[in-house]
Design an enzyme around this catalytic site. Structure first.
Site, short mmCIF file in Angstrom:
data_model
loop_
_atom_site.label_atom_id
_atom_site.label_comp_id
_atom_site.label_asym_id
_atom_site.label_seq_id
_atom_site.Cartn_x
_atom_site.Cartn_y
_atom_site.Cartn_z
N ASP A 1 0.85 -1.19 0.00
CA ASP A 1 0.00 0.00 0.00
C ASP A 1 0.89 1.25 0.00
O ASP A 1 1.82 1.36 0.82
CB ASP A 1 -0.85 -0.05 1.28
CG ASP A 1 -1.99 0.93 1.29
OD1 ASP A 1 -2.42 1.37 0.21
OD2 ASP A 1 -2.48 1.25 2.40
N ALA B 1 -11.30 4.96 2.61
CA ALA B 1 -12.72 4.61 2.51
C ALA B 1 -13.29 4.00 3.79
O ALA B 1 -14.27 3.26 3.73
CB ALA B 1 -12.93 3.68 1.32
N ILE C 1 -9.55 -0.17 3.43
CA ILE C 1 -10.04 0.06 4.80
C ILE C 1 -8.93 -0.25 5.80
O ILE C 1 -8.50 -1.40 5.91
CB ILE C 1 -11.28 -0.82 5.09
CG1 ILE C 1 -12.41 -0.45 4.11
CG2 ILE C 1 -11.74 -0.66 6.54
CD1 ILE C 1 -13.49 -1.49 3.97
P1 13P Z 1 -8.77 4.72 5.84
O1 13P Z 1 -7.86 5.52 6.69
O2 13P Z 1 -10.01 5.47 5.48
O3 13P Z 1 -9.09 3.38 6.41
O4 13P Z 1 -8.01 4.46 4.44
C1 13P Z 1 -7.10 3.41 4.30
C2 13P Z 1 -6.34 3.47 3.05
O5 13P Z 1 -6.64 4.16 2.09
C3 13P Z 1 -5.14 2.61 2.96
O6 13P Z 1 -4.43 2.82 1.79
O1 G3H Z 2 -3.04 4.81 3.76
C1 G3H Z 2 -2.30 4.45 4.67
C2 G3H Z 2 -2.67 3.31 5.52
O2 G3H Z 2 -3.76 3.62 6.35
C3 G3H Z 2 -1.49 2.79 6.27
O3 G3H Z 2 -1.09 3.65 7.27
O4 G3H Z 2 1.37 4.12 7.10
O5 G3H Z 2 0.16 4.14 9.32
O6 G3H Z 2 0.61 2.00 8.12
P1 G3H Z 2 0.35 3.48 8.01
ZN ZN Z 3 -4.51 4.80 1.05
#
Ligand code: 13P
Ligand code: G3H
Ligand code: ZN
Length: 326
Positions: free
Chosen positions: A96, A230, A272
């Site tokens: 991610d 989201a 999420i």
């Molecule tokens: P939220 O913070 O709304 O759960 O979004 C998560 C997200 O986009 C992770 O890439």
């Molecule tokens: O969009 C980001 C995710 O919610 C992950 O967050 O960098 O704190 O692991 P993090």
């Molecule tokens: Zn994100």
């Protein structure tokens, strides 16, 4: 020495088939973030019980937290666990918000089946070139790639933005063509975290820009779109956190109705993270408030994992529509 392996050795799949089916079926694949064993188990068990495909996703910092060598084996453990329980659901492991080629490469080499290159804070050409570099490396290994155009409000990794820079629909075709990405994250008014909007009492949260989403869908018909930020910021969890000693007074998220509408559109992946964090925190706070002498981690992490299973099942069944689609 790097522990190189292909995602198929871990029992994982890429996102190609998941997205093709989601597009056809009018639902979205859930992408739940995890950092530890209880979150991972809660997510896969919730998805196995609701017979939903799932994307397990980790940010660069979550990967560091769990340990980059350990992490792919956690995913393998999760796949083996649900198989042993008789479930057969497709599972992808996704990076991610990857921000460099080296990070994406390292994830691919260690067994990820999908990666995101988030170059959204760069200018268009730079973003496209960086994303293309990752796509070239990933596709040779059957790994799928998510790109991003447009910037979400709030904090996106280390980059801070006060306002959302919505995706410009007229840039989407060229970006998809230049990069060869398999899916694209867009900005239509969502944001990361538990404080998505600053609203005054009695005010409604502003609706997502479905007009932008529709225009994008028309320009790249059938192409999988991704919605970040989201989380609904489930009000029951916020209330519970506040009732048991927490302080999250202004927490607010995306109304469920809007997420349902997005899931029925070109949006094939819904991210999420915050809701999972809230669910676990709410339960842990409750356990500690009611049992101040408790100090066995299983006694608070166990119920937190149970709550996460419940939340995941609910979302798959009632929000994303991914239940019974595995
Ligand atoms: P939220 O913070 O709304 O759960 O979004 C998560 C997200 O986009 C992770 O890439
Ligand atoms: O969009 C980001 C995710 O919610 C992950 O967050 O960098 O704190 O692991 P993090
Ligand atoms: Zn994100």
């Amino acid at each position: 020495m790097e522990d190189t392996k292909h995602f198929t050795e871990l029992g994982l799949v890429n996102t190609r088939d998941m997205f093709r089916k989601a597009m056809k079926g009018g639902y979205a694949i859930p992408a739940y973030n995890f950092n530890n064993m209880e979150q991972l188990q809660g997510i896969v068990l919730g998805c196995a019980e609701s017979k939903s495909p799932v994307i397990l996703q980790v940010s660069g910092s979550a990967r560091k937290y769990a340990d980059p060598t350990f992490l792919p084996y956690m995913a393998k453990g999760a796949v083996q666990m649900i198989k042993a329980l008789g479930a057969d659901i497709p599972v992808a492991l996704h990076l991610d918000h990857g921000d460099t080629f080296d990070l994406a490469k390292s994830c691919i080499d260690s067994g990820f089946s999908s990666v995101m290159l988030d170059g959204s804070h760069h200018a268009f050409m730079e973003n496209a070139a960086l994303t293309r570099q990752v796509v070239d490396y990933a596709h040779k290994r059957e790994v799928t790639v998510e790109g991003e155009l447009g910037v979400l409000a709030g904090v996106e990794d280390e980059v801070s933005h006060d306002v959302s820079h919505y995706t410009k629909p007229q840039e989407v075709e060229a970006f998809v063509e230049k990069t060869g990405v398999d899916s694209l994250a867009i900005s239509i008014g969502t944001s990361h975290g538990a404080y998505k909007f600053k609203i005054k009492p009695g005010e409604e949260v502003p609706p997502l820009r479905f007009d932008i989403l529709e225009e994008i869908a028309q320009r790249v018909p059938g192409f999988p779109i991704v919605l970040h930020g989201a989380s609904a910021v489930v009000p029951e969890y916020v209330k519970m956190i506040n009732a048991f000693g927490g302080k999250m007074d202004d927490a607010v998220g995306i109304p469920e109705e809007q997420l349902r509408k997005a899931a029925g559109s070109a949006v094939c992946k819904i991210n999420i993270d915050s809701d999972g964090r809230l669910a676990m925190t709410a339960i842990i706070r409750k356990v500690f408030a009611e049992n101040p002498a408790e100090f066995d981690p299983r006694k608070y992490l166990g119920p937190a994992r149970e709550e996460l299973i419940k939340m995941v099942k609910y979302k798959n069944e009632h929000v994303l529509g991914s239940a019974n689609r595995a």
